[in-house]
Design an enzyme around this catalytic site. Structure first.
Site, PDB file in Angstrom:
ATOM      1  N   LYS A  70       0.676  -1.369  -0.205  1.00  0.00           N
ATOM      2  CA  LYS A  70       0.141  -0.025  -0.045  1.00  0.00           C
ATOM      3  C   LYS A  70       0.803   1.079   0.213  1.00  0.00           C
ATOM      4  O   LYS A  70       0.815   2.486  -0.799  1.00  0.00           O
ATOM      5  CB  LYS A  70      -0.838   0.273   1.251  1.00  0.00           C
ATOM      6  CG  LYS A  70      -1.971  -0.848   1.275  1.00  0.00           C
ATOM      7  CD  LYS A  70      -3.075  -0.676   2.319  1.00  0.00           C
ATOM      8  CE  LYS A  70      -2.247  -0.767   3.722  1.00  0.00           C
ATOM      9  NZ  LYS A  70      -2.103  -2.144   4.338  1.00  0.00           N
TER      10      LYS A  70
ATOM     11  N   ARG B 289      11.008  -1.046  10.361  1.00  0.00           N
ATOM     12  CA  ARG B 289       9.815  -0.884  11.420  1.00  0.00           C
ATOM     13  C   ARG B 289       9.684  -1.441  12.581  1.00  0.00           C
ATOM     14  O   ARG B 289       9.826  -2.654  12.544  1.00  0.00           O
ATOM     15  CB  ARG B 289       8.242  -0.923  10.734  1.00  0.00           C
ATOM     16  CG  ARG B 289       8.102   0.562  10.335  1.00  0.00           C
ATOM     17  CD  ARG B 289       6.745   0.397   9.372  1.00  0.00           C
ATOM     18  NE  ARG B 289       5.477  -0.180   9.827  1.00  0.00           N
ATOM     19  CZ  ARG B 289       4.233  -0.515   9.261  1.00  0.00           C
ATOM     20  NH1 ARG B 289       4.271  -0.015   7.993  1.00  0.00           N
ATOM     21  NH2 ARG B 289       3.673  -1.198   9.901  1.00  0.00           N
TER      22      ARG B 289
END
Ligand code: ADP
Ligand code: ZN
Length: 211
Positions: free
Chosen positions: A13, A152
């Site tokens: 995304k 992350r």
């Protein structure tokens, strides 16, 4: 255009969102980015969000909906935007329909077997790009802008597993929600490159004369 971007964690995304933004100049609003910025700034929202994000769970709806509702009142969102990471469950989708007129839901379909490896091998750059470890060799700097890459905090196997569970139980039903509204556009991200996916997106957008 008011667009909702849908897809499992690791579907790409973020990658597609930055390509869409570059080509169509769409305002990109990512709830994940908003939460990460809050964590970095040490705000109350950040502290709350972190505990959920680390566990791969959804941040409570009241908090998330309020943030998005407010963000959409900003001047820059008047003519359109692309929501990335919101809505993430049926409640949020129904709330969104109360304060916004969504034109289209772009769903990135992906082979679930690929996701775990994709996410856990992912290195990000603050410029918006991300890379799989397999294409980096020994280097951990961004091939595009030279800045150091990072991973992350929630891209570890345990949290990813929980994020995928959350996705399949709560977010995936939104595909039907938008299909029933006649707003669904799906593209497929298989073993193909991000560029292949983007070609499909551009084709779909141009078919609808989106800009
Ligand atoms: P990904 O799609 O790769 O999981 P995001 O950056 O979209 O990554 O989201 C990271 C985390 O932020 C989620 O796992 C969740 O904890 C939180 N989050 C993001 N968007 C929402 C939302 N709409 N509702 C609740 N929690 C959210
Ligand atoms: Zn970079």
């Amino acid at each position: 255009m008011k667009i909702v971007l849908l897809g499992a964690p690791g579907a790409g995304k973020g990658t597609q969102a930055s390509r869409i933004t570059a080509k169509y100049n769409t305002l990109h609003i990512s709830t994940g980015d908003i939460f990460r910025a809050n964590i970095k700034a040490g705000t109350e929202i950040g502290k709350l969000a972190k505990s959920y994000m680390d566990a791969g769970k959804l941040v409570p709806d009241e908090v998330t909906c309020e943030i998005v509702k407010d963000r959409l009142t900003w001047e820059d969102a008047r003519d359109g935007y692309m929501l990335d990471g919101f809505p993430r469950n049926l409640f949020q989708a129904e709330e969104l329909d109360k304060f916004a007129d969504i034109d289209l839901c772009l769903n990135i379909d992906v082979d679930i077997d690929l996701l775990m490896d994709r996410i856990c091998g992912r290195w990000m750059c603050t410029c918006g790009e991300s890379y799989h470890v397999s294409m980096l060799g020994d280097s951990r700097v961004c091939p595009k802008c030279g800045k150091p890459l990072y991973q992350r905090a929630d891209d570890n196997p345990e949290t990813v597993k929980a994020r995928l569970d959350t996705y399949f139980s709560q977010t995936a039903p939104l595909v039907d929600y938008y299909r029933e509204q006649g707003k669904l556009v799906s593209v497929t991200s298989g073993a193909g490159s991000p560029d292949d996916v983007f070609v499909q997106i551009v084709k779909e957008f141009d078919k609808r004369d989106l800009r």
